[in-house]
Design an enzyme around this catalytic site. Structure first.
Site, PDB file in Angstrom:
ATOM      1  N   ARG A 226       1.224 -81.942 -26.268  1.00  9.22           N
ATOM      2  CA  ARG A 226       0.150 -82.435 -27.108  1.00  9.22           C
ATOM      3  C   ARG A 226       0.350 -81.848 -28.310  1.00  9.22           C
ATOM      4  O   ARG A 226       1.053 -80.714 -28.431  1.00  9.22           O
ATOM      5  CB  ARG A 226      -1.243 -81.896 -26.481  1.00  9.22           C
ATOM      6  CG  ARG A 226      -1.944 -82.666 -25.307  1.00  9.22           C
ATOM      7  CD  ARG A 226      -2.135 -84.279 -25.476  1.00  9.22           C
ATOM      8  NE  ARG A 226      -2.650 -84.526 -24.695  1.00  9.22           N
ATOM      9  CZ  ARG A 226      -2.426 -85.224 -23.566  1.00  9.22           C
ATOM     10  NH1 ARG A 226      -0.960 -85.541 -23.436  1.00  9.22           N
ATOM     11  NH2 ARG A 226      -2.872 -85.866 -22.536  1.00  9.22           N
ATOM     12  N   HIS A 274       4.232 -92.027 -27.258  1.00 12.03           N
ATOM     13  CA  HIS A 274       3.356 -91.177 -26.103  1.00 12.03           C
ATOM     14  C   HIS A 274       3.763 -92.003 -24.873  1.00 12.03           C
ATOM     15  O   HIS A 274       2.808 -92.924 -24.294  1.00 12.03           O
ATOM     16  CB  HIS A 274       1.792 -91.127 -26.644  1.00 12.03           C
ATOM     17  CG  HIS A 274       1.382 -90.241 -25.241  1.00 12.03           C
ATOM     18  ND1 HIS A 274      -0.016 -89.617 -26.177  1.00 12.03           N
ATOM     19  CD2 HIS A 274       1.519 -89.877 -24.359  1.00 12.03           C
ATOM     20  CE1 HIS A 274      -0.462 -88.852 -25.024  1.00 12.03           C
ATOM     21  NE2 HIS A 274       0.528 -89.007 -23.899  1.00 12.03           N
TER      22      HIS A 274
HETATM   23  N1  LIG Z   1       3.523 -87.205 -23.132  1.00 12.98           N
HETATM   24  C1  LIG Z   1       3.073 -87.681 -22.174  1.00 12.98           C
HETATM   25  O1  LIG Z   1       3.399 -88.748 -21.700  1.00 12.98           O
HETATM   26  C2  LIG Z   1       2.559 -86.668 -21.179  1.00 12.98           C
HETATM   27  C3  LIG Z   1       2.012 -85.570 -21.642  1.00 12.98           C
HETATM   28  N2  LIG Z   1       1.247 -84.710 -20.782  1.00 12.98           N
HETATM   29  C4  LIG Z   1       0.901 -83.314 -21.033  1.00 12.98           C
HETATM   30  O2  LIG Z   1       1.863 -82.250 -20.445  1.00 12.98           O
HETATM   31  C5  LIG Z   1       0.874 -81.256 -20.257  1.00 12.98           C
HETATM   32  C6  LIG Z   1       1.448 -80.234 -19.022  1.00 12.98           C
HETATM   33  O3  LIG Z   1       1.237 -80.789 -17.916  1.00 12.98           O
HETATM   34  P1  LIG Z   1       1.106 -80.033 -16.486  1.00 12.98           P
HETATM   35  O4  LIG Z   1       2.599 -79.419 -16.188  1.00 12.98           O
HETATM   36  O5  LIG Z   1       0.856 -81.141 -15.638  1.00 12.98           O
HETATM   37  O6  LIG Z   1       0.193 -79.069 -16.655  1.00 12.98           O
HETATM   38  P2  LIG Z   1      -0.590 -78.011 -16.094  1.00 12.98           P
HETATM   39  O7  LIG Z   1      -1.755 -77.824 -16.133  1.00 12.98           O
HETATM   40  O8  LIG Z   1       0.142 -78.251 -14.490  1.00 12.98           O
HETATM   41  O9  LIG Z   1       0.412 -76.658 -16.441  1.00 12.98           O
HETATM   42  C7  LIG Z   1       0.116 -76.329 -17.706  1.00 12.98           C
HETATM   43  C8  LIG Z   1       1.069 -75.137 -17.951  1.00 12.98           C
HETATM   44  O10 LIG Z   1       1.126 -74.345 -19.276  1.00 12.98           O
HETATM   45  C9  LIG Z   1       0.617 -73.004 -19.215  1.00 12.98           C
HETATM   46  N3  LIG Z   1      -0.281 -72.685 -19.841  1.00 12.98           N
HETATM   47  C10 LIG Z   1      -1.595 -72.907 -20.237  1.00 12.98           C
HETATM   48  N4  LIG Z   1      -2.149 -72.167 -21.449  1.00 12.98           N
HETATM   49  C11 LIG Z   1      -1.226 -71.398 -21.692  1.00 12.98           C
HETATM   50  C12 LIG Z   1      -1.355 -70.143 -22.592  1.00 12.98           C
HETATM   51  N5  LIG Z   1      -2.388 -69.991 -23.132  1.00 12.98           N
HETATM   52  N6  LIG Z   1      -0.252 -69.470 -22.765  1.00 12.98           N
HETATM   53  C13 LIG Z   1       0.871 -69.721 -21.801  1.00 12.98           C
HETATM   54  N7  LIG Z   1       0.769 -70.930 -21.045  1.00 12.98           N
HETATM   55  C14 LIG Z   1      -0.088 -71.462 -20.850  1.00 12.98           C
HETATM   56  C15 LIG Z   1       0.053 -72.717 -17.670  1.00 12.98           C
HETATM   57  O11 LIG Z   1       0.244 -71.584 -17.363  1.00 12.98           O
HETATM   58  P3  LIG Z   1      -0.165 -70.928 -15.854  1.00 12.98           P
HETATM   59  O12 LIG Z   1       0.811 -71.666 -14.698  1.00 12.98           O
HETATM   60  O13 LIG Z   1      -0.035 -69.528 -15.675  1.00 12.98           O
HETATM   61  O14 LIG Z   1      -1.444 -71.428 -15.514  1.00 12.98           O
HETATM   62  C16 LIG Z   1       0.922 -73.776 -16.919  1.00 12.98           C
HETATM   63  O15 LIG Z   1       2.217 -73.316 -16.642  1.00 12.98           O
HETATM   64  C17 LIG Z   1      -0.210 -81.922 -19.989  1.00 12.98           C
HETATM   65  O16 LIG Z   1      -1.391 -80.936 -20.381  1.00 12.98           O
HETATM   66  C18 LIG Z   1      -0.352 -83.150 -21.022  1.00 12.98           C
HETATM   67  O17 LIG Z   1      -1.066 -82.712 -22.063  1.00 12.98           O
HETATM   68  C19 LIG Z   1       1.218 -84.946 -19.448  1.00 12.98           C
HETATM   69  C20 LIG Z   1       1.549 -86.250 -18.952  1.00 12.98           C
HETATM   70  C21 LIG Z   1       2.231 -87.164 -19.832  1.00 12.98           C
HETATM   71  O1  LIG Z   2      -1.223 -87.590 -18.344  1.00 17.67           O
HETATM   72  C1  LIG Z   2      -1.362 -87.313 -19.775  1.00 17.67           C
HETATM   73  O2  LIG Z   2      -1.847 -86.129 -19.796  1.00 17.67           O
HETATM   74  C2  LIG Z   2      -0.561 -88.411 -20.676  1.00 17.67           C
HETATM   75  O3  LIG Z   2      -0.444 -87.846 -21.609  1.00 17.67           O
HETATM   76  C3  LIG Z   2      -0.124 -89.456 -20.187  1.00 17.67           C
HETATM   77  O4  LIG Z   2       0.341 -90.376 -21.236  1.00 17.67           O
END
Ligand SMILES: NC(=O)C1=CN([C@@H]2O[C@H](COP(=O)(O)OP(=O)(O)OC[C@H]3O[C@@H](n4cnc5c(N)ncnc54)[C@H](OP(=O)(O)O)[C@@H]3O)[C@@H](O)[C@H]2O)C=CC1
Ligand SMILES: O=C(O)C(=O)CO
Length: 311
Positions: A226, A274
Site C-alpha cells: 500500500r 495495482h
Molecule cells: N498490490 C497488490 O496487488 C496486492 C497488495 N496486497 C497488500 O499486501 C499486504 C501484505 O499482505 P499479506 O502478506 O497477506 O499481509 P499479512 O497481514 O499476512 O502480513 C503482514 C505482515 O506485515 C507485518 N507488519 C504489520 N505491521 C507491522 C509493523 N508495524 N511493523 C513491522 N511489521 C509489521 C506483519 O508482522 P507480524 O507477522 O509480526 O504480524 C506481517 O508479517 C496486504 O496488507 C495488502 O495491502 C495484497 C494483495 C495484493
Molecule cells: O488483496 C489486496 O489487498 C489487493 O490489493 C488486491 O489487489
C-alpha cells in the site's frame, strides 16, 4: 423459511467465477450479486471488495464479512461496518502471483534490465557485467502470508535476503528481524527493498524522508502493498535526486494514478496499475466456504482480521 444468503460485491472480480466456485463447495448457499436485490435481512455473509459507502447498513443479520482480498485497510476505515467477524482471503493463487511479481521486480534490477531497457531506447549495445545474486541484499518489509513466501522464494533463488516484521519469524534462508528498533540498520545494509506491509496506523508513512535517506545511495524500492506506508512526497524527492535510484510501484495514494502525478514523468519509476496479485476464486474458495461452515456451526472463521491491529 429464513434464507442463508451471501451478498457479493466487487468492481474487479468476476461474480460468475465466485458463484460457480461457491456452488461447488456450498450448493445450498443462496449467492446474490448486490444488484440481484432480494431481502437484505436474508443475507448472513458478505464477500466484498471496495463496496460503496453505506453498503453494509442494509444487512442487519450479517454474521460474517469476508474481504475479497488480503489488505483490509479500505474496509476497516469505514463507518457503516456491522460488528461481525471480518476475515481476509488466504489464497495460494494470490501468493504465487504476488511472488512472481516480486521476483520479476527484484530480478529486473538485480540483472540490470532497467539499464538495458534504456540502452535499447538509445539504440545502444551496453554491456554490464552481471553480479552473483548472492551479492545482492534484498530486504522484504512484511513477512505475512505474501511477504514470507516472496522472501523465501528470493532466498531459494540465491539472493541475500533479510526480512522484517512485527514479531520475529523463522524462514529458511532469510535473516529475519523484528520491531522498529531493528529497522534503521536494515535500511542501511540492503540495496533492494520490497514493501509487503499492510497499511495500518503503525505503518502509516513508516518510510519517510529520514528512512529513505538511510537507504544506500541509488537503492531500489518496490512497493506492492500500500502506498500509505511511504511518504509519497519524500519518495518523489528521493527519486528526483537519485538518492533512491529506481522504484517499481504497483500501489498509489490515488488510484487510478492521476495523469498529473510526478511519478509519470520520472524515468526511474516503473508503474503497474495495482495488479501485483489478484484473487483466484477456484483456489481461494475452499477457505471462504470453510469459514461459512464454521460460522454456521457457531465457530470462529478462518483468517480473522484484528481491527485494532489493522490487519
Ligand atoms: N498490490 C497488490 O496487488 C496486492 C497488495 N496486497 C497488500 O499486501 C499486504 C501484505 O499482505 P499479506 O502478506 O497477506 O499481509 P499479512 O497481514 O499476512 O502480513 C503482514 C505482515 O506485515 C507485518 N507488519 C504489520 N505491521 C507491522 C509493523 N508495524 N511493523 C513491522 N511489521 C509489521 C506483519 O508482522 P507480524 O507477522 O509480526 O504480524 C506481517 O508479517 C496486504 O496488507 C495488502 O495491502 C495484497 C494483495 C495484493
Ligand atoms: O488483496 C489486496 O489487498 C489487493 O490489493 C488486491 O489487489
Amino acid at each position: 423459511m429464513k434464507r442463508d444468503a451471501l451478498v457479493f460485491y466487487s468492481p474487479v472480480d468476476d461474480p460468475a467465477a465466485w458463484r460457480d466456485a461457491l456452488a461447488s463447495e456450498l450448493p445450498d448457499l443462496d449467492f446474490r450479486v448486490d444488484e440481484d436485490g432480494g431481502d437484505p435481512a436474508e443475507v448472513s455473509y458478505a464477500l466484498c471488495w471496495l463496496p460503496p459507502k453505506g453498503f453494509f447498513q442494509r444487512f442487519r443479520n450479517l454474521k460474517l464479512l469476508t474481504n475479497l482480498g488480503a489488505g483490509v485497510d479500505a474496509l476497516l476505515n469505514r463507518d457503516d461496518l456491522v460488528p461481525v467477524p471480518i476475515t481476509r482471503l488466504s489464497d495460494p493463487g494470490m501468493v504465487s502471483l504476488m511472488t512472481s511479481y516480486v521476483i520479476f521486480a527484484v530480478t529486473r534490477y538485480a540483472r540490470d534490465m532497467h539499464i538495458f531497457e534504456r540502452a535499447k531506447r538509445r539504440g545502444e549495445w551496453h554491456y554490464v557485467h552481471p553480479r552473483a545474486l548472492s551479492e545482492i541484499k534484498v530486504c522484504v518489509l512484511g513477512l505475512g502470508e505474501l511477504g514470507a513466501h516472496a522472501a523465501k522464494s528470493l532466498a531459494d533463488m540465491g539472493y541475500d535476503v533479510r526480512g522484517w516484521s512485527r514479531s520475529l519469524k523463522t524462514i529458511p534462508g532469510v535473516a529475519c528481524h523484528a520491531g522498529r528498533s531493528s529497522l534503521d540498520a536494515l535500511l542501511g545494509e540492503c540495496e533492494i527493498f520490497v514493501s509487503m506491509l499492510p497499511a495500518t496506523n503503525d505503518t502509516h508513512a513508516l518510510l519517510g524522508a529520514r528512512e529513505l535517506a538511510l537507504m544506500p545511495a541509488g537503492a531500489k524500492f518496490i512497493n506492492v502493498s500500500r502506498s500509505a506506508v511511504v511518504d509519497e512526497a519524500a519518495l518523489v524527492a528521493a527519486l528526483r535526486s537519485g538518492a533512491i535510484g529506481e522504484a517499481t510501484l504497483d500501489v498509489f495514494g490515488a488510484e487510478p494514478l492521476p495523469p498529473s502525478h510526478p511519478y509519470w514523468a520520472l524515468d526511474n519509476v516503473f508503474i503497474t496499475p495495482h495488479l501485483a496479485s489478484i484473487t483466484v476464486p477456484a483456489l481461494a474458495v475452499r477457505d471462504v466456504a470453510e469459514s461459512i461452515r464454521r460460522v454456521r456451526r457457531g465457530e470462529a472463521p478462518l483468517h480473522q482480521v484484528d481491527p485494532q491491529r489493522g490487519y
